[in-house]
Design an enzyme around this catalytic site. Structure first.
Site, PDB file in Angstrom:
ATOM      1  N   VAL A 197      38.777  34.873  22.717  1.00  0.00           N
ATOM      2  CA  VAL A 197      38.673  33.987  23.883  1.00  0.00           C
ATOM      3  C   VAL A 197      39.702  32.884  23.727  1.00  0.00           C
ATOM      4  CG1 VAL A 197      37.192  32.448  25.206  1.00  0.00           C
ATOM      5  CG2 VAL A 197      36.202  34.441  24.075  1.00  0.00           C
ATOM      6  N   SER A 203      43.924  29.702  28.759  1.00  0.00           N
ATOM      7  CA  SER A 203      43.585  30.952  29.440  1.00  0.00           C
ATOM      8  C   SER A 203      44.235  30.963  30.810  1.00  0.00           C
ATOM      9  CB  SER A 203      42.067  31.080  29.605  1.00  0.00           C
ATOM     10  OG  SER A 203      41.761  32.160  30.461  1.00  0.00           O
ATOM     11  N   HIS A 205      43.225  32.349  33.322  1.00  0.00           N
ATOM     12  CA  HIS A 205      42.189  32.182  34.343  1.00  0.00           C
ATOM     13  C   HIS A 205      41.994  30.710  34.707  1.00  0.00           C
ATOM     14  CE1 HIS A 205      40.574  36.277  34.744  1.00  0.00           C
ATOM     15  NE2 HIS A 205      40.867  36.425  33.456  1.00  0.00           N
ATOM     16  N   ASP A 212      40.742  39.501  37.417  1.00  0.00           N
ATOM     17  CA  ASP A 212      40.285  40.727  36.779  1.00  0.00           C
ATOM     18  C   ASP A 212      39.676  41.600  37.868  1.00  0.00           C
ATOM     19  OD1 ASP A 212      41.080  39.876  34.286  1.00  0.00           O
ATOM     20  OD2 ASP A 212      39.108  39.109  33.724  1.00  0.00           O
ATOM     21  N   GLU A 260      45.963  45.627  29.434  1.00  0.00           N
ATOM     22  CA  GLU A 260      44.813  45.332  30.287  1.00  0.00           C
ATOM     23  C   GLU A 260      45.102  45.774  31.724  1.00  0.00           C
ATOM     24  OE1 GLU A 260      43.512  41.307  30.008  1.00  0.00           O
ATOM     25  OE2 GLU A 260      42.927  41.478  27.902  1.00  0.00           O
ATOM     26  N   HIS A 263      43.756  43.372  34.597  1.00  0.00           N
ATOM     27  CA  HIS A 263      44.140  41.966  34.720  1.00  0.00           C
ATOM     28  C   HIS A 263      45.441  41.840  35.516  1.00  0.00           C
ATOM     29  CE1 HIS A 263      44.182  37.742  33.037  1.00  0.00           C
ATOM     30  NE2 HIS A 263      45.429  37.865  33.484  1.00  0.00           N
TER      31      HIS A 263
END
Length: 296
Positions: A197, A203, A205, A212, A260, A263
């Site tokens: 994390v 991040s 995000h 995602d 990913e 993402h």
């Protein structure tokens, strides 16, 4: 994977894995460059031979022109038509403008989101989404993209978008506590937590531009999404709506994040077109922009 899980297991690569991937990447690039040079050399040879055998009308008329006039004309033509001699074909000013675009902000485990980075958000998450919002521009683009996919018979859901720094802090502290409870010291626990994390502010995000995505075919946020019609549709059309695949295959040595397919990152339509055309991952593209910007 439970679609209500707060975030996927995002594993950072070990140093040994990064070194191996970098060596493989360099080898592939050298091989590709060699092939390109061979093709270019063959093409030049062909053109020279062809022109020598069949003089063009412009070449014939140039015979009566003074030598200096021909040279001046050639230089002027080259200055007017030649693209900047760099990997992206951008001027230093163009590179600086892209770097200054808020949609191009680089956020990863070594680049913290600027403290003064502010934005509005809007909801576009699915019914089961954990984080339902994105930056307003990214949200509007996603909804347009989702509508276009639906017209093609494909369902795309936004499962996790904007996470506040406060929310990211809770995720990071929870994971750090997990490793503390395992008996690790504080420094090691934080290091291990950061491999799964990202710390608060680190991040993607947190900037509201990362989404995602999943679909009814595969609700988990994992590599299984790669096998869906939704993923195939995104690979073909997402750039038209300003989204890029943020962590592609064969780029782990630069992103230091495993592949990913779920993402996606909003950068704007024009930026997405340039990034996708370059074939570079986002870290590489930003690094190249910085190099071009420094030349001017």
């Amino acid at each position: 994977m439970n679609p209500s899980a707060p975030h996927p297991h995002r594993r950072r690569l070990t140093r040994a894995e990064v070194r191996r991937r970098r060596r493989s990447r360099v080898i592939r690039r050298v091989a590709g460059l060699t092939v390109m040079l061979c093709v270019a050399a063959g093409g030049v040879t062909f053109l020279l031979t062809r022109h020598a055998a069949v003089p063009s009308a412009s070449a014939a008329s140039a015979i009566s022109m003074p030598a200096q006039s021909i040279a001046d004309s050639t230089v002027s033509s080259a200055e007017n038509t030649a693209a900047p001699a760099n990997a992206l074909g951008l001027t230093a000013d163009e590179a600086r403008a892209m770097l200054a675009d808020p949609l191009m902000v680089l956020v990863n485990h070594t680049c913290k989101m600027p403290d003064d980075y502010t934005f509005d958000t809007k909801e576009c998450g699915s019914a089961t989404a954990v984080n339902k919002t994105l930056q307003t521009a990214a949200c509007d683009a996603f909804l347009s993209m989702q509508k276009a996919a639906a017209a093609d018979g494909v369902t795309v859901w936004m499962q996790s978008g904007y996470r506040s720094v406060k929310y990211q802090t809770s995720l990071y502290e929870r994971k750090t506590k997990y490793y503390l409870d395992k008996g690790y010291d504080n420094a090691t626990a934080k290091e291990k937590a950061a491999a799964v994390v990202n710390p608060p502010g680190y991040s993607e995000h947190n900037c509201g531009l990362a989404a995602d995505l999943n679909s009814p075919e595969h609700t988990g946020l994992d590599e299984g999404f790669e096998k869906t019609a939704a993923f195939r549709w995104l690979c073909e059309h997402a750039g038209d709506y300003g989204f890029i695949l943020r962590y592609p295959k064969d780029a782990e040595d630069k992103t230091e994040i495993i592949y990913e397919p779920w993402h996606w990152r909003y950068v704007g339509v024009e930026n997405a077109a340039k990034i996708n055309a370059s074939g570079l991952c986002f870290e590489d593209y930003i690094e190249t922009l910085q190099s071009i910007a420094a030349e001017g």
